[in-house]
Design a protein around this motif. Structure first.
Motif, PDB file in Angstrom:
ATOM      1  N   ASP A 148     -40.661  -1.363  25.350  1.00  0.00           N
ATOM      2  CA  ASP A 148     -40.230  -0.016  24.636  1.00  0.00           C
ATOM      3  C   ASP A 148     -40.268  -0.523  22.894  1.00  0.00           C
ATOM      4  N   TYR A 149     -41.494  -0.314  22.467  1.00  0.00           N
ATOM      5  CA  TYR A 149     -41.394  -0.818  21.068  1.00  0.00           C
ATOM      6  C   TYR A 149     -40.873   0.304  20.076  1.00  0.00           C
ATOM      7  N   ALA A 150     -40.463   1.485  20.805  1.00  0.00           N
ATOM      8  CA  ALA A 150     -40.093   2.490  19.876  1.00  0.00           C
ATOM      9  C   ALA A 150     -38.416   2.096  19.421  1.00  0.00           C
ATOM     10  N   ARG A 151     -38.031   1.410  20.349  1.00  0.00           N
ATOM     11  CA  ARG A 151     -36.779   0.725  20.120  1.00  0.00           C
ATOM     12  C   ARG A 151     -36.606  -0.627  19.448  1.00  0.00           C
ATOM     13  N   ILE A 152     -37.595  -1.151  19.970  1.00  0.00           N
ATOM     14  CA  ILE A 152     -37.748  -2.830  19.586  1.00  0.00           C
ATOM     15  C   ILE A 152     -37.944  -2.950  18.327  1.00  0.00           C
ATOM     16  N   LEU A 153     -39.051  -2.232  17.665  1.00  0.00           N
ATOM     17  CA  LEU A 153     -39.396  -2.507  16.308  1.00  0.00           C
ATOM     18  C   LEU A 153     -38.302  -2.177  15.300  1.00  0.00           C
ATOM     19  N   ALA A 173     -53.539  -1.312  28.446  1.00  0.00           N
ATOM     20  CA  ALA A 173     -52.226  -0.387  28.635  1.00  0.00           C
ATOM     21  C   ALA A 173     -52.041   0.428  27.295  1.00  0.00           C
ATOM     22  N   VAL A 174     -51.206   1.501  27.506  1.00  0.00           N
ATOM     23  CA  VAL A 174     -50.865   2.631  26.292  1.00  0.00           C
ATOM     24  C   VAL A 174     -49.192   2.540  26.303  1.00  0.00           C
ATOM     25  N   ARG A 175     -48.707   2.916  25.259  1.00  0.00           N
ATOM     26  CA  ARG A 175     -47.206   3.238  24.975  1.00  0.00           C
ATOM     27  C   ARG A 175     -47.213   4.128  23.721  1.00  0.00           C
ATOM     28  N   ASP A 176     -46.878   5.218  24.121  1.00  0.00           N
ATOM     29  CA  ASP A 176     -46.251   6.338  23.148  1.00  0.00           C
ATOM     30  C   ASP A 176     -47.645   6.523  22.229  1.00  0.00           C
ATOM     31  N   ALA A 182     -51.260  -3.111  19.309  1.00  0.00           N
ATOM     32  CA  ALA A 182     -51.155  -2.315  18.320  1.00  0.00           C
ATOM     33  C   ALA A 182     -49.722  -2.578  17.761  1.00  0.00           C
ATOM     34  N   PHE A 183     -48.694  -3.243  18.358  1.00  0.00           N
ATOM     35  CA  PHE A 183     -47.371  -3.309  17.924  1.00  0.00           C
ATOM     36  C   PHE A 183     -47.003  -4.566  17.239  1.00  0.00           C
ATOM     37  N   GLY A 184     -46.166  -4.545  16.256  1.00  0.00           N
ATOM     38  CA  GLY A 184     -45.818  -5.768  15.470  1.00  0.00           C
ATOM     39  C   GLY A 184     -46.765  -6.319  14.561  1.00  0.00           C
ATOM     40  N   ARG A 185     -46.468  -7.309  13.753  1.00  0.00           N
ATOM     41  CA  ARG A 185     -47.149  -7.999  12.708  1.00  0.00           C
ATOM     42  C   ARG A 185     -48.606  -8.467  13.390  1.00  0.00           C
ATOM     43  N   ALA A 186     -48.407  -8.905  14.470  1.00  0.00           N
ATOM     44  CA  ALA A 186     -49.702  -9.495  15.185  1.00  0.00           C
ATOM     45  C   ALA A 186     -49.365  -9.295  16.664  1.00  0.00           C
ATOM     46  N   ALA A 187     -50.528  -9.362  17.668  1.00  0.00           N
ATOM     47  CA  ALA A 187     -50.389  -9.475  19.007  1.00  0.00           C
ATOM     48  C   ALA A 187     -51.316 -10.131  19.509  1.00  0.00           C
ATOM     49  N   VAL A 188     -51.238 -10.636  20.706  1.00  0.00           N
ATOM     50  CA  VAL A 188     -52.172 -11.631  21.451  1.00  0.00           C
ATOM     51  C   VAL A 188     -52.543 -10.894  22.866  1.00  0.00           C
ATOM     52  N   ASP A 285     -42.392   1.828  37.823  1.00  0.00           N
ATOM     53  CA  ASP A 285     -43.118   2.860  38.721  1.00  0.00           C
ATOM     54  C   ASP A 285     -43.687   4.084  37.949  1.00  0.00           C
ATOM     55  N   ASP A 286     -42.850   4.405  36.872  1.00  0.00           N
ATOM     56  CA  ASP A 286     -43.078   5.775  36.355  1.00  0.00           C
ATOM     57  C   ASP A 286     -43.945   5.400  34.762  1.00  0.00           C
ATOM     58  N   ASP A 287     -44.678   4.405  34.720  1.00  0.00           N
ATOM     59  CA  ASP A 287     -45.390   3.998  33.729  1.00  0.00           C
ATOM     60  C   ASP A 287     -46.951   4.453  33.710  1.00  0.00           C
ATOM     61  N   ALA A 288     -47.187   5.889  33.361  1.00  0.00           N
ATOM     62  CA  ALA A 288     -48.525   6.245  33.312  1.00  0.00           C
ATOM     63  C   ALA A 288     -49.392   5.453  32.586  1.00  0.00           C
ATOM     64  N   GLY A 289     -48.890   4.776  31.571  1.00  0.00           N
ATOM     65  CA  GLY A 289     -49.708   4.049  30.589  1.00  0.00           C
ATOM     66  C   GLY A 289     -50.049   2.576  30.879  1.00  0.00           C
ATOM     67  N   ALA A 290     -49.440   2.125  32.025  1.00  0.00           N
ATOM     68  CA  ALA A 290     -49.699   0.685  32.606  1.00  0.00           C
ATOM     69  C   ALA A 290     -51.135   0.604  32.749  1.00  0.00           C
ATOM     70  N   ASN A 291     -51.757  -0.713  32.566  1.00  0.00           N
ATOM     71  CA  ASN A 291     -53.001  -1.024  33.155  1.00  0.00           C
ATOM     72  C   ASN A 291     -53.058  -1.622  34.474  1.00  0.00           C
ATOM     73  N   CYS A 292     -52.002  -1.638  35.194  1.00  0.00           N
ATOM     74  CA  CYS A 292     -51.684  -1.754  36.570  1.00  0.00           C
ATOM     75  C   CYS A 292     -52.511  -3.307  36.785  1.00  0.00           C
ATOM     76  N   TRP A 293     -51.942  -4.088  36.171  1.00  0.00           N
ATOM     77  CA  TRP A 293     -52.529  -5.362  36.201  1.00  0.00           C
ATOM     78  C   TRP A 293     -52.036  -5.972  37.567  1.00  0.00           C
ATOM     79  N   LEU A 294     -50.721  -6.034  37.705  1.00  0.00           N
ATOM     80  CA  LEU A 294     -50.407  -6.470  39.029  1.00  0.00           C
ATOM     81  C   LEU A 294     -49.078  -5.409  39.535  1.00  0.00           C
ATOM     82  N   THR A 295     -49.526  -5.137  40.570  1.00  0.00           N
ATOM     83  CA  THR A 295     -48.303  -4.073  41.291  1.00  0.00           C
ATOM     84  C   THR A 295     -47.136  -5.042  41.827  1.00  0.00           C
ATOM     85  N   THR A 296     -46.048  -4.878  41.463  1.00  0.00           N
ATOM     86  CA  THR A 296     -45.025  -5.571  41.753  1.00  0.00           C
ATOM     87  C   THR A 296     -43.838  -4.775  42.523  1.00  0.00           C
TER      88      THR A 296
END
Length: 381
Positions: A148-153, A173-176, A182-188, A285-296
């Protein structure tokens, strides 16, 4: 043995490769660029940066190397603190330890497994009050769902602490409205063999900061000075990605959307099968932007009448691989005694969570075999 043979094992998330990958690798071999670096590395960096909405990318040997370089480029070192989710793979915490910094662990949101923003704020406040120099916060995009980068950042910006997004599991994946990375100073990102795309082994650091990218690139190539002979004024690392592996990554990246779509279809079939089963839910389960790497799945044994471990044992009898949710870092012997800010959420997910086979290369017979086994187990209980 045919891959859909009933006796063949069904793996959690095996590589999904085919003719396109073969063609890209053959082209790279014929080009003569077999050693590290080369035109496919440069092209892979450009293509991945574009996918993540970033200006710069540095291709490296692993996601762990990318995390290490990002922290080094932020001048992280002994005496510093790096805030890490307790629910993650050990690489996130190890990267902080490599720099000599102290990893401090924070619990997760029980609905998603991602970093708990409210607890993060409390953690930063308490660390700063105690005089800690906080070098970075490393949120992790768990199982392909962005944090939740809208809150974390804003929380981190208010505290004056840079964010490095650990999107190792979340490419695509996509968020907002923004892509993972795309979030933060850098990402990996990680391209390990079980990730949504693979280079066999590899990773990528992405950023909009040209200086940070340049520093990471310099350190990743043994910190060699730009002179004709070999000269070094800093300790460097052999972290760059080979041209052959980058060629494999380019082919995989070209197929990413198709592979995400197949994983999403599989997740939807799991969700439909288990929708009416009491005490069972899909993580995030309600994350429509997930890439669904693993279903947990998360199982409440008191309500379901069976546990995640029970289901894992039944699937194992049919040679179907599953995996528990990550064991929290504060429970790992290597980090015994580390500071941690906890609610118990990560421990509950570890105790009651199970990742199901999610590979995009699974055939219909394999999918049917998994679904039938789960259905038979649930009805039998």
């Amino acid at each position: 043995m045919a891959p859909d043979d009933r006796s063949a094992p069904i793996l959690l998330s095996p590589p999904d490769v085919g003719p396109l990958e073969e063609a890209y690798l053959a082209s790279a071999l014929r080009s003569g660029w077999v050693a590290p670096l080369g035109p496919d590395v440069e092209a892979f960096e450009a293509e991945l940066a574009a996918r993540a909405g970033r200006r710069h990318a540095v291709a490296v040997s692993s996601g762990t190397a990318a995390l290490h370089l990002a922290l080094l480029a932020l001048d992280t070192g002994p005496g510093d603190v790096v805030v890490v989710p307790t629910l993650t793979f050990v690489a996130t915490a190890n990267a902080a330890a490599y720099t000599g910094a102290e990893p401090v662990f924070v619990d997760c949101d029980p609905a998603t497994g991602n970093l708990d923003p409210a607890l993060l704020r409390e953690t930063l406040d308490r660390l700063r009050t105690g005089g800690a120099r906080i070098a970075a916060v490393l949120p992790v995009d768990m199982f392909g769902s962005c944090a939740d980068y809208a809150r974390i950042l804003p929380i981190c910006a208010e505290a004056g602490v840079p964010v490095v997004e650990d999107a190792a599991e979340a490419l695509g994946a996509v968020r907002d409205g923004r892509p993972a990375g795309a979030f933060g100073r850098a990402a990996v990102f990680s391209f390990n063999g079980n990730k949504i795309i693979t280079t066999s082994g590899g990773g990528m650091l992405v950023t909009d900061d040209a200086d940070l990218a340049g520093r990471a690139r310099y350190l990743a190539t043994q910190a060699r000075q730009p002179v004709p002979h070999y000269e070094h004024t800093d300790i460097g690392y052999n972290y760059r990605l080979s041209n052959l592996l980058a060629a494999l990554g380019r082919a995989q990246l070209a197929r990413l959307d198709t592979m995400i779509a197949r994983r999403r279809q599989l997740r939807e079939r799991y969700a439909k099968l288990l929708a009416a089963v009491p005490g069972v839910r899909l993580l995030a389960d309600d994350d429509a932007g997930a890439n669904c790497w693993l279903t947990t799945l998360v199982v409440d044994p008191a309500e379901a009448g069976w546990s995640a471990a029970d289901l894992a044992a039944r699937l194992a009898q049919e040679r179907i691989e599953t995996r528990p949710v990550w064991k929290p870092m504060h429970l790992q012997p290597v980090f015994a005694g580390a500071r941690a800010f906890l609610t118990g959420a990560a421990e509950r997910l570890f105790a009651h969570g199970i990742a199901l086979p999610s590979g995009s290369g699974m055939g219909e017979r394999e999918i049917g075999r998994v679904l039938r086994t789960i259905e038979g187990f649930v009805h039998g209980r």
